[in-house]
Write a protein that holds these residues in place. Sequence first.
Motif, PDB file in Angstrom:
ATOM      1  N   PHE A 169       0.732  -1.282   0.106  1.00 35.71           N
ATOM      2  CA  PHE A 169       0.180   0.037  -0.006  1.00 35.71           C
ATOM      3  C   PHE A 169       1.109   1.229   0.020  1.00 35.71           C
ATOM      4  N   ASP A 170       1.648   1.213   1.051  1.00 35.67           N
ATOM      5  CA  ASP A 170       2.792   2.482   0.795  1.00 35.67           C
ATOM      6  C   ASP A 170       3.440   2.914  -0.501  1.00 35.67           C
ATOM      7  N   VAL A 171       3.972   1.710  -0.896  1.00 38.81           N
ATOM      8  CA  VAL A 171       4.595   2.020  -2.251  1.00 38.81           C
ATOM      9  C   VAL A 171       3.839   2.300  -3.314  1.00 38.81           C
ATOM     10  N   ALA A 172       2.514   1.541  -3.397  1.00 40.71           N
ATOM     11  CA  ALA A 172       1.486   2.026  -4.390  1.00 40.71           C
ATOM     12  C   ALA A 172       1.004   3.517  -4.291  1.00 40.71           C
ATOM     13  N   TYR A 173       0.942   4.031  -3.083  1.00 42.62           N
ATOM     14  CA  TYR A 173       0.542   5.491  -2.807  1.00 42.62           C
ATOM     15  C   TYR A 173       1.564   6.317  -3.314  1.00 42.62           C
ATOM     16  N   ARG A 174       2.968   5.923  -3.110  1.00 35.08           N
ATOM     17  CA  ARG A 174       4.201   6.782  -3.290  1.00 35.08           C
ATOM     18  C   ARG A 174       4.131   7.030  -4.890  1.00 35.08           C
ATOM     19  N   LEU A 175       3.913   5.749  -5.573  1.00 29.19           N
ATOM     20  CA  LEU A 175       3.942   5.739  -6.925  1.00 29.19           C
ATOM     21  C   LEU A 175       2.724   6.445  -7.930  1.00 29.19           C
ATOM     22  N   ILE A 176       1.485   6.589  -7.240  1.00 30.47           N
ATOM     23  CA  ILE A 176       0.512   7.299  -7.845  1.00 30.47           C
ATOM     24  C   ILE A 176       0.528   8.562  -7.415  1.00 30.47           C
ATOM     25  N   HIS A 177       1.216   9.228  -6.308  1.00 33.77           N
ATOM     26  CA  HIS A 177       1.273  10.387  -5.821  1.00 33.77           C
ATOM     27  C   HIS A 177       1.900  11.291  -6.854  1.00 33.77           C
ATOM     28  N   GLN A 178       1.539  12.144  -7.649  1.00 36.37           N
ATOM     29  CA  GLN A 178       2.150  12.823  -8.678  1.00 36.37           C
ATOM     30  C   GLN A 178       3.308  13.637  -8.544  1.00 36.37           C
ATOM     31  N   SER A 179       3.508  14.066  -6.967  1.00 39.77           N
ATOM     32  CA  SER A 179       4.748  14.729  -6.715  1.00 39.77           C
ATOM     33  C   SER A 179       5.953  13.748  -6.063  1.00 39.77           C
ATOM     34  N   ALA A 180       5.507  12.459  -5.922  1.00 40.12           N
ATOM     35  CA  ALA A 180       6.608  11.761  -5.657  1.00 40.12           C
ATOM     36  C   ALA A 180       8.060  11.648  -6.352  1.00 40.12           C
ATOM     37  N   LEU A 239      10.534   9.907  -8.122  1.00 43.05           N
ATOM     38  CA  LEU A 239      10.550   8.386  -8.608  1.00 43.05           C
ATOM     39  C   LEU A 239      11.809   8.179  -9.222  1.00 43.05           C
ATOM     40  N   GLY A 240      13.038   8.503  -8.563  1.00 48.43           N
ATOM     41  CA  GLY A 240      14.282   8.292  -9.049  1.00 48.43           C
ATOM     42  C   GLY A 240      14.764   6.904  -8.924  1.00 48.43           C
ATOM     43  N   PRO A 241      15.965   6.441  -9.543  1.00 49.15           N
ATOM     44  CA  PRO A 241      16.241   5.006  -9.595  1.00 49.15           C
ATOM     45  C   PRO A 241      15.934   4.277  -8.195  1.00 49.15           C
ATOM     46  N   ASP A 242      16.454   4.790  -7.118  1.00 49.20           N
ATOM     47  CA  ASP A 242      16.218   4.024  -5.850  1.00 49.20           C
ATOM     48  C   ASP A 242      14.723   3.691  -5.582  1.00 49.20           C
ATOM     49  N   ALA A 243      13.866   4.997  -5.815  1.00 49.97           N
ATOM     50  CA  ALA A 243      12.567   4.473  -5.402  1.00 49.97           C
ATOM     51  C   ALA A 243      11.900   3.322  -6.174  1.00 49.97           C
ATOM     52  N   LEU A 244      12.372   3.472  -7.739  1.00 53.74           N
ATOM     53  CA  LEU A 244      11.896   2.514  -8.769  1.00 53.74           C
ATOM     54  C   LEU A 244      12.336   1.081  -8.325  1.00 53.74           C
ATOM     55  N   GLN A 245      13.518   0.978  -7.847  1.00 56.05           N
ATOM     56  CA  GLN A 245      13.883  -0.232  -7.479  1.00 56.05           C
ATOM     57  C   GLN A 245      13.261  -0.727  -6.178  1.00 56.05           C
ATOM     58  N   VAL A 246      12.873   0.134  -5.164  1.00 52.44           N
ATOM     59  CA  VAL A 246      12.143  -0.191  -3.918  1.00 52.44           C
ATOM     60  C   VAL A 246      10.842  -0.850  -4.657  1.00 52.44           C
ATOM     61  N   ALA A 247      10.038  -0.020  -5.566  1.00 53.00           N
ATOM     62  CA  ALA A 247       8.800  -0.459  -6.139  1.00 53.00           C
ATOM     63  C   ALA A 247       8.886  -1.722  -6.838  1.00 53.00           C
ATOM     64  N   LEU A 248       9.949  -2.226  -7.687  1.00 52.09           N
ATOM     65  CA  LEU A 248      10.093  -3.448  -8.238  1.00 52.09           C
ATOM     66  C   LEU A 248       9.965  -4.528  -7.246  1.00 52.09           C
ATOM     67  N   VAL A 297       1.907   3.493 -13.502  1.00 52.68           N
ATOM     68  CA  VAL A 297       2.919   4.226 -13.386  1.00 52.68           C
ATOM     69  C   VAL A 297       4.216   3.892 -13.274  1.00 52.68           C
ATOM     70  N   LEU A 298       4.484   2.659 -12.403  1.00 51.52           N
ATOM     71  CA  LEU A 298       5.735   2.121 -12.399  1.00 51.52           C
ATOM     72  C   LEU A 298       6.435   1.733 -13.902  1.00 51.52           C
ATOM     73  N   ALA A 299       5.252   0.970 -14.558  1.00 49.24           N
ATOM     74  CA  ALA A 299       5.762   0.712 -15.882  1.00 49.24           C
ATOM     75  C   ALA A 299       6.271   1.945 -16.755  1.00 49.24           C
ATOM     76  N   ARG A 300       5.509   2.949 -16.575  1.00 52.16           N
ATOM     77  CA  ARG A 300       5.930   4.111 -17.481  1.00 52.16           C
ATOM     78  C   ARG A 300       7.110   4.788 -16.910  1.00 52.16           C
ATOM     79  N   ASN A 301       7.410   4.695 -15.847  1.00 51.10           N
ATOM     80  CA  ASN A 301       8.686   5.382 -15.277  1.00 51.10           C
ATOM     81  C   ASN A 301      10.048   4.357 -15.470  1.00 51.10           C
ATOM     82  N   VAL A 302       9.739   3.068 -15.491  1.00 52.44           N
ATOM     83  CA  VAL A 302      10.880   2.249 -15.814  1.00 52.44           C
ATOM     84  C   VAL A 302      11.167   2.223 -17.267  1.00 52.44           C
ATOM     85  N   LEU A 303      10.030   2.299 -18.080  1.00 49.43           N
ATOM     86  CA  LEU A 303       9.982   2.341 -19.472  1.00 49.43           C
ATOM     87  C   LEU A 303      10.794   3.538 -20.025  1.00 49.43           C
TER      88      LEU A 303
END
Length: 194
Positions: free
Chosen positions: A34-45, A47-56, A91-97
Amino acid sequence: MLWRLQQGCDEAVEASFYDVRLSPMVTVDIQEAFDVAYRLIHQSADLGPDALQVALRCNLHQDIAPDIGDAEWLITERERFRQLRVHALEVLARNVLEAGWYGAAIEATLAAVRADPFRESAYRLLIKAHLAEGSQFEAHRHYQEYCQLLQTELGVTPSEDFLRILEEGRHGEPSEAAPEGCKEDPMAFVCPDG
């Protein structure tokens, strides 16, 4: 369950005369998701490489406790989490793409498709990821798969945007589409008629 937890780790459960609860030092995978998902969909989060790694690494791929029953409260919570995770996975897919992590983008979009097989936006991202990595065959296969699914199950065709996705990919309209040096495919792919 609480008794079994207590047997394995004395610090896992806190008990008093009035209540029993998990210790604050215990992490629960669904809360992390839940925490990771909310961070991903929050527009101002961020989403650098470290945050993307955590989400993955987070488990956004599974439903809430799929084998513990269908109580009414659980059905509502499962649907709430399914919707949240589908949006987060996109959101995760768009960012890692955008970062050029094509395999991760494909994995995230496939998870979104599993959660909602009729979701056009997830299929669009999946096709874009395959085009970005140069896999025309997989892009065409998923395109046809989605068209067939909609025709067979709902008797409809995808949106005009979806129908143009391969054409746009061939002309490089989305920046991550067809790799340089690919010749334009003269064959126009359209959804099969019912």
